[in-house]
Write a protein that holds these residues in place. Structure first.
Motif, PDB file in Angstrom:
ATOM      1  N   ARG A  73     -69.397 -59.678 -12.468  1.00 32.65           N
ATOM      2  CA  ARG A  73     -69.895 -59.570 -13.837  1.00 32.65           C
ATOM      3  C   ARG A  73     -69.829 -58.122 -14.320  1.00 32.65           C
ATOM      4  N   ALA A 116     -66.370 -57.303 -15.095  1.00 31.08           N
ATOM      5  CA  ALA A 116     -65.952 -57.940 -16.344  1.00 31.08           C
ATOM      6  C   ALA A 116     -66.459 -57.137 -17.536  1.00 31.08           C
ATOM      7  N   SER A 117     -67.709 -56.667 -17.419  1.00 31.82           N
ATOM      8  CA  SER A 117     -68.273 -55.881 -18.515  1.00 31.82           C
ATOM      9  C   SER A 117     -67.491 -54.599 -18.721  1.00 31.82           C
ATOM     10  N   GLY A 152     -64.263 -55.371 -20.163  1.00 28.46           N
ATOM     11  CA  GLY A 152     -64.431 -55.754 -21.571  1.00 28.46           C
ATOM     12  C   GLY A 152     -64.611 -54.545 -22.464  1.00 28.46           C
ATOM     13  N   LEU A 153     -65.444 -53.621 -22.002  1.00 26.36           N
ATOM     14  CA  LEU A 153     -65.689 -52.424 -22.804  1.00 26.36           C
ATOM     15  C   LEU A 153     -64.426 -51.599 -22.965  1.00 26.36           C
ATOM     16  N   PHE A 175     -61.433 -52.533 -22.585  1.00 24.67           N
ATOM     17  CA  PHE A 175     -60.445 -53.273 -23.330  1.00 24.67           C
ATOM     18  C   PHE A 175     -60.718 -53.185 -24.833  1.00 24.67           C
ATOM     19  N   SER A 176     -62.011 -53.318 -25.167  1.00 24.43           N
ATOM     20  CA  SER A 176     -62.353 -53.303 -26.595  1.00 24.43           C
ATOM     21  C   SER A 176     -62.012 -51.960 -27.223  1.00 24.43           C
ATOM     22  N   LEU A 200     -70.889 -44.125 -25.732  1.00 21.64           N
ATOM     23  CA  LEU A 200     -71.348 -45.514 -25.766  1.00 21.64           C
ATOM     24  C   LEU A 200     -70.978 -46.226 -24.475  1.00 21.64           C
ATOM     25  N   ALA A 217     -73.603 -47.621 -21.828  1.00 16.79           N
ATOM     26  CA  ALA A 217     -73.614 -49.056 -21.534  1.00 16.79           C
ATOM     27  C   ALA A 217     -73.403 -49.285 -20.037  1.00 16.79           C
ATOM     28  N   GLU A 229     -76.520 -48.242 -18.048  1.00 18.99           N
ATOM     29  CA  GLU A 229     -77.589 -49.234 -18.244  1.00 18.99           C
ATOM     30  C   GLU A 229     -77.318 -50.467 -17.423  1.00 18.99           C
ATOM     31  N   LEU A 230     -76.067 -50.921 -17.513  1.00 20.29           N
ATOM     32  CA  LEU A 230     -75.660 -52.143 -16.849  1.00 20.29           C
ATOM     33  C   LEU A 230     -75.841 -52.026 -15.351  1.00 20.29           C
ATOM     34  N   GLN A 283     -79.440 -51.806 -14.267  1.00 27.20           N
ATOM     35  CA  GLN A 283     -80.098 -53.102 -14.351  1.00 27.20           C
ATOM     36  C   GLN A 283     -79.717 -53.990 -13.186  1.00 27.20           C
ATOM     37  N   ARG A 293     -80.427 -62.449 -19.311  1.00 21.10           N
ATOM     38  CA  ARG A 293     -79.445 -61.557 -19.943  1.00 21.10           C
ATOM     39  C   ARG A 293     -79.480 -61.785 -21.428  1.00 21.10           C
ATOM     40  N   CYS A 303     -63.186 -58.783 -27.859  1.00 19.11           N
ATOM     41  CA  CYS A 303     -63.874 -57.898 -26.923  1.00 19.11           C
ATOM     42  C   CYS A 303     -65.367 -58.148 -26.924  1.00 19.11           C
ATOM     43  N   ILE A 362     -65.891 -60.876 -24.615  1.00 25.04           N
ATOM     44  CA  ILE A 362     -65.776 -60.450 -23.221  1.00 25.04           C
ATOM     45  C   ILE A 362     -67.018 -59.700 -22.779  1.00 25.04           C
ATOM     46  N   THR A 363     -67.456 -58.759 -23.615  1.00 24.92           N
ATOM     47  CA  THR A 363     -68.626 -57.973 -23.227  1.00 24.92           C
ATOM     48  C   THR A 363     -69.855 -58.864 -23.121  1.00 24.92           C
TER      49      THR A 363
END
Lengths: 394, 167, 245
Positions: free
Chosen positions: B15, B18-19, B22-23, B25-26, B134, B138, B141-142, B145, B167, C19, C22-23
């Motif tokens: 997970r 993935a986060s 994702g970040l 990637f975004s 950011l 993030a 934090e992730l 946690q 979550r 995204c 995904i996040t």
């Protein structure tokens, strides 16, 4: 009233006159350059800071604006109060009022943080602001006095002189109230926040207007040969004496009432005894030069006032008024704001300490430039239109 | 129990990854899309004709809405203009939009129309710094946690479902 | 998250949605964004933003709020303390009679009846619907009357040319400025930088929230515990309140 008045333009090719005009032009150029320097570098090059945000330019500007309003009084004496011996000088009085006001306003505008946005000030108004009102009162004053002058110049309109004069008289009264209100309505500063500011400013404008009128008419005499008759000048000087005494009384009343309440004793002792430069300016400048000296010069000795005595009294009154405005404007800001009564406050932002302000050469140049602009305007217009009385024809 | 634990840990690692993915990637997608749009010469927020003639009115209108009322739509905002139209130099640093030959200056210098926007407004986006910050925030934090959460709650039975809901 | 999810272009939206999905799937919290008013909403008069500062928790040697503010708005000093801007400053207060010392941050109090707004000739000083007092630097002519009129000494005049402003915090020479309550953060559902710094690097002495929301932490606290306004005699009804001073 019945006697037909004659007027003339200023004609002089005297080298002294030319030199004077050149000097004024140089001072205006220097003043403008100083303002430009402060604007392009930012105000940190001036003496001003975040504690004292209004400095020497504001003293000059308000001095000129008050003088303008007071100078009109000589015209009002004939058109409102029927004192006909001032009638021949009422055109000159109106002209002097306009040029002094314009000079003062230019100083005020050039000291703004964004003077190029003057048009914003002319198009966006917040009517709760006394400043916004003053923008109307000042520009309106110029318009009203122009009308007042016009009905004097135009023989066919002469019968409107009295109502136009009365209207101008009322307008300048409101205008000076507005100038006093700038300080009177401020709750945040210990020295301001008093309705007394309004009468203090009105009488100060009479003091300034009368003395500036007496000085300037003498200056024009050098090149025009037209002087106020000694008798009339003497009357005006004795009137100046009354205004000076009245101003002293109002200032005394202001400080005594303020001194009575424990809340204001801090700022009162600051002005009256512990304020260093401000205390010196108050006692020697405002009370001494602005009050006692003119009174002594006018009232002590022979009742026949010589022109020399009149000019000394007028000059001292102007110096005193300058000191008074400096103490009020700069001293009022230098004294710390009280956020927590009964407590001593310290910070990195000059809380709880007397703020320092030392005027820069640029601010002085801007102020002097404004005075010079008024004088240049006066002497140029005196050459174009017949503002001066023609003694010979009379 | 050990087995279950491992399962949970593995799921969690997946997970986190993935986060992170994702970040990244975004941000990559965002940067890429902006680059691409610029390269393609994609049409601006309004047709070119309107933008040429009326960008001032649009900006002024948006300015008052944002300043006075707190309406922060980005279509006609100055920051949005800058984000799309700013250029980078060879080192990959932004060039101020009011620098000579840059987007704002090129026309305004040509037409001798002085603007005072950039007396106060930033001339480059703060996007790179803030996006980096950011992501870092993030991520930390992730990770914090995930590491501090109890892995197993009671006698070997992981409350995977509950954790998911939290979550 | 500036830039992502808000840019109004189809391709970008697609990317952003992808995204975000995904996040979210990865467990990344987007609570902050969910709490924000949406960008097209105007500030509402149903909200009154306010701050409560507990001076007992505020330490004299701590200036976390000040540095938080300075870095958020890039208020870099010019090394000229008399003309450098200060939006928030620490005050050390000693009672003249008892000698009791307390420390607190002073900033724009975001008054309900702000004197700076009253005196501003052009209306550049204004109060937003949600009680935030701001300067519209587009119409500020730099007359400095508001600096004279503010009872809290909260305003600064920009004395020089500035560079490196933040995109969300425009500042410039010749205009007056003061604390904005970090309006750019509030509009995105975040708390002001000073409050955040006070919580993370300081002593948690500052609470920020909606005074009109009866359930908010700040509203509950000011109802149940004593607090005061600075210079309450002026009846300005400040948005910032203090405890234990």
């Amino acid at each position: 009233m019945s006697k037909l008045e004659h007027f003339r333009i200023l004609k002089s090719d005297d080298s002294g006159y030319r030199l004077f005009i050149i000097l004024l032009t140089i001072l205006i150029a220097v003043g403008y350059a100083a303002a430009h320097h402060m604007e392009s570098h930012g105000h940190w090059v001036s003496g001003m800071n975040n504690q004292v945000v209004w400095g020497l330019p504001h003293v000059f500007a308000i001095l000129l604006i008050l003088s303008a309003s007071g100078a009109l009084n000589i015209g009002s004496m004939s058109s409102v109060f029927g004192q006909s011996h001032y009638k021949s000088w009422s055109r000159f009085s109106g002209l002097l009022a306009i040029v002094l006001l314009v000079g003062g306003l230019i100083v005020l505008v050039l000291d703004l943080g964004r003077p190029e946005r003057l048009v914003v000030a002319m198009t966006h108004y917040n009517f709760k602001s006394i400043f916004a009102w003053n923008i109307f009162l000042y520009s309106g004053f110029v318009a009203v006095v122009i009308v007042y002058l016009w009905v004097q110049f135009q023989r066919s309109l002469n019968h409107y002189v009295e109502p136009a004069g009365l209207f101008a008289f009322i307008w300048r009264f409101v205008l000076t109230s507005g100038t006093g209100g700038i300080f009177g309505f401020i709750v945040a500063r210990e020295l301001y926040d008093s309705a007394m500011m309004i009468p203090v400013f009105i009488v100060l404008s009479l003091v300034l207007g009368t003395s500036v009128f007496l000085l300037v008419q003498r200056l024009t005499y050098r090149w025009s040969g037209v002087a106020l008759e000694t008798e009339t000048a003497g009357k005006l000087a004795r009137l100046l004496g009354i205004f000076v005494a009245l101003e002293l009384f109002l200032v005394m009343a202001f400080h005594l009432t303020s001194l009575y309440s424990a809340e204001h004793q801090g700022v009162e002792w600051f002005i009256l005894s512990d304020g260093g430069l401000y205390t010196i300016l108050f006692w020697i400048g405002q009370v001494g030069f602005g009050g006692l000296v003119p009174l002594a010069v006018i009232y002590a000795g022979s009742p026949e006032l010589s022109m020399r005595r009149i000019l000394v009294a007028s000059g001292c009154a102007v110096v005193g008024a300058f000191a008074q405005l400096y103490v009020l404007i700069v001293g009022g800001q230098a004294y710390p704001q009280i956020l927590f009564p009964g407590k001593t406050v310290q910070s990195s932002f000059y809380d709880g300490v007397v703020a320092s302000y030392s005027p820069s050469i640029y601010e002085l140049a801007l102020g002097v430039g404004g005075v010079s602009l008024s004088m240049l305007g006066l002497f140029v217009l005196l050459r174009i239109l017949p503002f001066l009385p023609d003694n010979r024809a009379g | 129990m050990v087995k279950v634990c491992n399962q949970v840990v593995i799921k969690r690692i997946v997970r986190v990854m993935a986060s992170v993915f994702g970040l990244l990637f975004s941000v990559a997608l965002l940067a890429d899309t902006l680059e691409q749009m610029r390269a393609d010469g994609v049409q601006c927020v309004e047709p070119t004709e309107i933008m040429r003639k009326q960008h001032m009115e649009l900006l002024l209108h948006q300015r008052d809405l944002t300043m006075r009322e707190g309406i922060r739509t980005r279509q006609h905002s100055l920051n949005q203009c800058i984000e799309c139209h700013v250029q980078k130099n060879n080192q990959g640093d932004y060039i101020p939009v009011n620098a000579p030959e840059q987007f704002c200056a090129s026309c305004h210098n040509f037409t001798s129309v002085a603007i005072d926007c950039f007396d106060c407004h930033a001339t480059t986006p703060d996007l790179p710094q803030s996006a980096n910050a950011l992501i870092q925030q993030a991520l930390s934090e992730l990770i914090a946690q995930e590491l501090t959460l109890p892995i197993v709650k009671r006698s070997g039975v992981p409350e995977l479902h509950n954790i998911e809901v939290n979550r | 998250m500036t830039g992502s999810g808000t840019v109004s272009r189809r391709s970008l939206l697609k990317g952003a949605t992808a995204c975000a999905a995904i996040t979210a799937a990865g467990g990344f919290r987007i609570v902050e964004l969910a709490m924000a008013k949406s960008p097209e909403d105007a500030a509402s008069s149903l909200v009154r933003w306010g701050m409560l500062i507990d001076t007992e928790k505020c330490a004299s040697d701590c200036d976390a709020c000040v540095s938080g503010c300075n870095s958020e708005h890039n208020l870099e000093g010019m090394g000229r303390p008399e003309t450098d801007a200060q939006w928030i400053r620490k005050l050390d207060i000693t009672d003249n009679q008892t000698g009791h010392v307390s420390s607190l941050p002073m900033l724009c109090q975001h008054c309900e009846n702000p004197p700076c707004v009253d005196v501003c000739p052009t209306g550049a000083s204004f109060k937003r619907e949600d009680g935030i007092v701001l300067v519209d630097k587009h119409t500020c002519i730099g007359c400095r009357y508001c600096v004279i009129a503010c009872p809290y000494k909260a305003r600064s005049f920009v004395h020089e040319n500035l560079h490196n402003q933040k995109s969300y915090s425009p500042r410039g020479k010749g205009t007056v400025e003061s604390c904005t309550f970090c309006v750019h953060r509030i509009d995105n559902g975040r708390t002001p930088a000073c409050v955040e710094s006070c919580q993370s690097d300081g002593n948690g002495a500052m609470v920020f929230g909606d005074l009109n929301d009866k359930a908010s932490e700040i509203a509950v606290k000011i109802k149940s515990e004593p607090s005061r306004q600075v210079r309450e005699d002026l009846e300005l009804n400040t948005g910032v309140r203090y405890q234990n001073v």
